[in-house]
Design a protein around this motif. Structure first.
Motif, PDB file in Angstrom:
ATOM      1  N   ALA A  21       0.919  -1.288   0.073  1.00 48.24           N
ATOM      2  CA  ALA A  21       0.044  -0.047   0.022  1.00 48.24           C
ATOM      3  C   ALA A  21       0.845   1.180  -0.074  1.00 48.24           C
ATOM      4  CB  ALA A  21      -0.974  -0.054   1.183  1.00 48.24           C
ATOM      5  N   LEU A  22       2.037   1.019   0.747  1.00 44.98           N
ATOM      6  CA  LEU A  22       2.964   2.248   0.677  1.00 44.98           C
ATOM      7  C   LEU A  22       3.720   2.268  -0.566  1.00 44.98           C
ATOM      8  CD1 LEU A  22       3.930   4.438   2.395  1.00 44.98           C
ATOM      9  CD2 LEU A  22       5.899   2.885   3.219  1.00 44.98           C
ATOM     10  N   ALA A  23       4.029   1.541  -1.320  1.00 47.23           N
ATOM     11  CA  ALA A  23       5.084   1.345  -2.315  1.00 47.23           C
ATOM     12  C   ALA A  23       4.037   1.634  -3.842  1.00 47.23           C
ATOM     13  CB  ALA A  23       5.655  -0.093  -2.548  1.00 47.23           C
ATOM     14  N   ALA A  42     -10.048  15.340  -0.460  1.00 41.65           N
ATOM     15  CA  ALA A  42      -9.459  14.540  -1.655  1.00 41.65           C
ATOM     16  C   ALA A  42      -9.472  15.508  -2.935  1.00 41.65           C
ATOM     17  CB  ALA A  42     -10.394  13.343  -1.839  1.00 41.65           C
ATOM     18  N   THR A  43     -10.534  16.275  -2.953  1.00 43.29           N
ATOM     19  CA  THR A  43     -10.677  17.090  -3.951  1.00 43.29           C
ATOM     20  C   THR A  43      -9.436  18.125  -4.246  1.00 43.29           C
ATOM     21  OG1 THR A  43     -12.885  17.102  -4.071  1.00 43.29           O
ATOM     22  CG2 THR A  43     -12.326  18.754  -5.008  1.00 43.29           C
ATOM     23  N   SER A  54     -11.598  11.316  -7.534  1.00 44.11           N
ATOM     24  CA  SER A  54     -12.189  10.091  -7.400  1.00 44.11           C
ATOM     25  C   SER A  54     -10.747   9.100  -7.203  1.00 44.11           C
ATOM     26  CB  SER A  54     -12.891   9.404  -8.398  1.00 44.11           C
ATOM     27  OG  SER A  54     -12.283   9.475  -9.812  1.00 44.11           O
ATOM     28  N   ASN A  55      -9.826   9.222  -8.019  1.00 46.61           N
ATOM     29  CA  ASN A  55      -8.578   8.605  -8.054  1.00 46.61           C
ATOM     30  C   ASN A  55      -7.892   8.796  -6.677  1.00 46.61           C
ATOM     31  OD1 ASN A  55      -6.589   6.611  -8.784  1.00 46.61           O
ATOM     32  ND2 ASN A  55      -5.451   8.287  -9.863  1.00 46.61           N
ATOM     33  N   CYS A  56      -7.876   9.904  -6.308  1.00 47.82           N
ATOM     34  CA  CYS A  56      -7.091  10.382  -4.898  1.00 47.82           C
ATOM     35  C   CYS A  56      -7.818   9.851  -3.761  1.00 47.82           C
ATOM     36  CB  CYS A  56      -7.017  11.912  -4.973  1.00 47.82           C
ATOM     37  SG  CYS A  56      -5.638  12.564  -5.789  1.00 47.82           S
ATOM     38  N   SER A  57      -9.125   9.884  -3.982  1.00 48.23           N
ATOM     39  CA  SER A  57     -10.071   9.360  -2.780  1.00 48.23           C
ATOM     40  C   SER A  57      -9.810   7.834  -2.569  1.00 48.23           C
ATOM     41  CB  SER A  57     -11.637   9.692  -3.065  1.00 48.23           C
ATOM     42  OG  SER A  57     -12.329   9.055  -2.069  1.00 48.23           O
ATOM     43  N   TRP A  58      -9.919   7.201  -3.776  1.00 48.93           N
ATOM     44  CA  TRP A  58      -9.623   5.522  -3.795  1.00 48.93           C
ATOM     45  C   TRP A  58      -8.268   5.193  -3.065  1.00 48.93           C
ATOM     46  CZ3 TRP A  58      -6.174   1.870  -5.295  1.00 48.93           C
ATOM     47  CH2 TRP A  58      -6.738   0.526  -5.080  1.00 48.93           C
ATOM     48  N   HIS A  59      -6.909   6.171  -3.512  1.00 48.02           N
ATOM     49  CA  HIS A  59      -5.845   5.745  -2.851  1.00 48.02           C
ATOM     50  C   HIS A  59      -5.664   6.375  -1.320  1.00 48.02           C
ATOM     51  CE1 HIS A  59      -3.554   4.407  -6.182  1.00 48.02           C
ATOM     52  NE2 HIS A  59      -4.108   5.161  -6.980  1.00 48.02           N
ATOM     53  N   LEU A  60      -6.362   7.402  -1.043  1.00 50.07           N
ATOM     54  CA  LEU A  60      -6.540   7.569   0.369  1.00 50.07           C
ATOM     55  C   LEU A  60      -7.164   6.803   1.138  1.00 50.07           C
ATOM     56  CD1 LEU A  60      -7.324  11.511  -0.296  1.00 50.07           C
ATOM     57  CD2 LEU A  60      -5.244  10.860   0.947  1.00 50.07           C
TER      58      LEU A  60
END
Length: 211
Positions: A21-23, A42-43, A54-60
């Protein structure tokens, strides 16, 4: 092993999935952005890293699942609750489990790539910086002849130094108002790499050969 600000030791890992998850390059950028700017939605993070919300939210959410970030503060507005960094030093130890070792290597490589990119950026712009900052970026390169005990003492000394400055600045991650005027994020990277076992010394001439 040193401890962090809440009395816990630096975070180590026994689960390959947490290291995986970190890498990830975007997740490392998100962590660094939170460390630099403080809590953000996230926005807001998407605007800063150039990705979709949406991509940032998923990774967060993946980072949150493994304890690297946390969601929500009392000041959150509706569903737009900010994410914040969970400030905890991490330690990537050598391990014998094959899957965990592979995940550790991948995490180390991803982190090192981020550090090297940041160093290249500094080298490109350092001469444009104010003089009082210009000479504070440095590279120290040495080869020491050490015993295992001496190398362990060097490691402890560096860990104690890093812990001291981590304790000094840990409250500045989430609270930009706590940052002294004129302060900046300063990246510090250090590693040691023991060389191979030295071979027995040999003379420059072979027995019976020419001088």
């Amino acid at each position: 092993m040193t401890s962090d600000t809440d009395g816990k030791p630096p975070r180590t890992f026994t689960d390959p999935d947490t290291l995986r998850a970190l890498a990830h390059p975007l997740r490392l950028r998100l962590l660094e952005t939170l460390a630099e700017h403080g809590p953000a939605t996230a926005t807001e993070l998407a605007e800063r890293v150039g990705e979709s919300p949406s991509n940032c939210s998923w990774h967060l959410r993946q980072l949150g699942k493994h304890g690297f970030v946390a969601s929500g503060t009392p000041s959150g507005r509706g569903r737009q609750r900010p994410w914040r960094l969970v400030p905890r030093r991490i330690q990537l130890d050598e391990v014998t489990d094959f899957e965990l070792a592979r995940a550790t290597d991948a995490a180390n490589d991803a982190l090192l790539n981020r550090h090297l990119a940041a160093r290249a950026d500094w080298q490109a712009r350092r001469r444009l910086e104010p003089e009082h900052w210009r000479d504070l970026g440095f590279t120290s390169q040495s080869i020491f002849w050490l015993t295992a005990d001496e190398a362990a003492a060097l490691k402890r000394d560096l860990e104690e130094l890093v812990e001291r400055y981590f304790k000094l600045t840990v409250d500045r991650y989430d609270n930009p108002e706590a940052r002294p005027e004129g302060s900046r994020p300063v990246r510090f990277v250090a590693w040691s790499a023991p060389g191979p076992e030295p071979t027995a010394s040999r003379t420059d001439t072979q027995e019976g050969g020419d001088a």
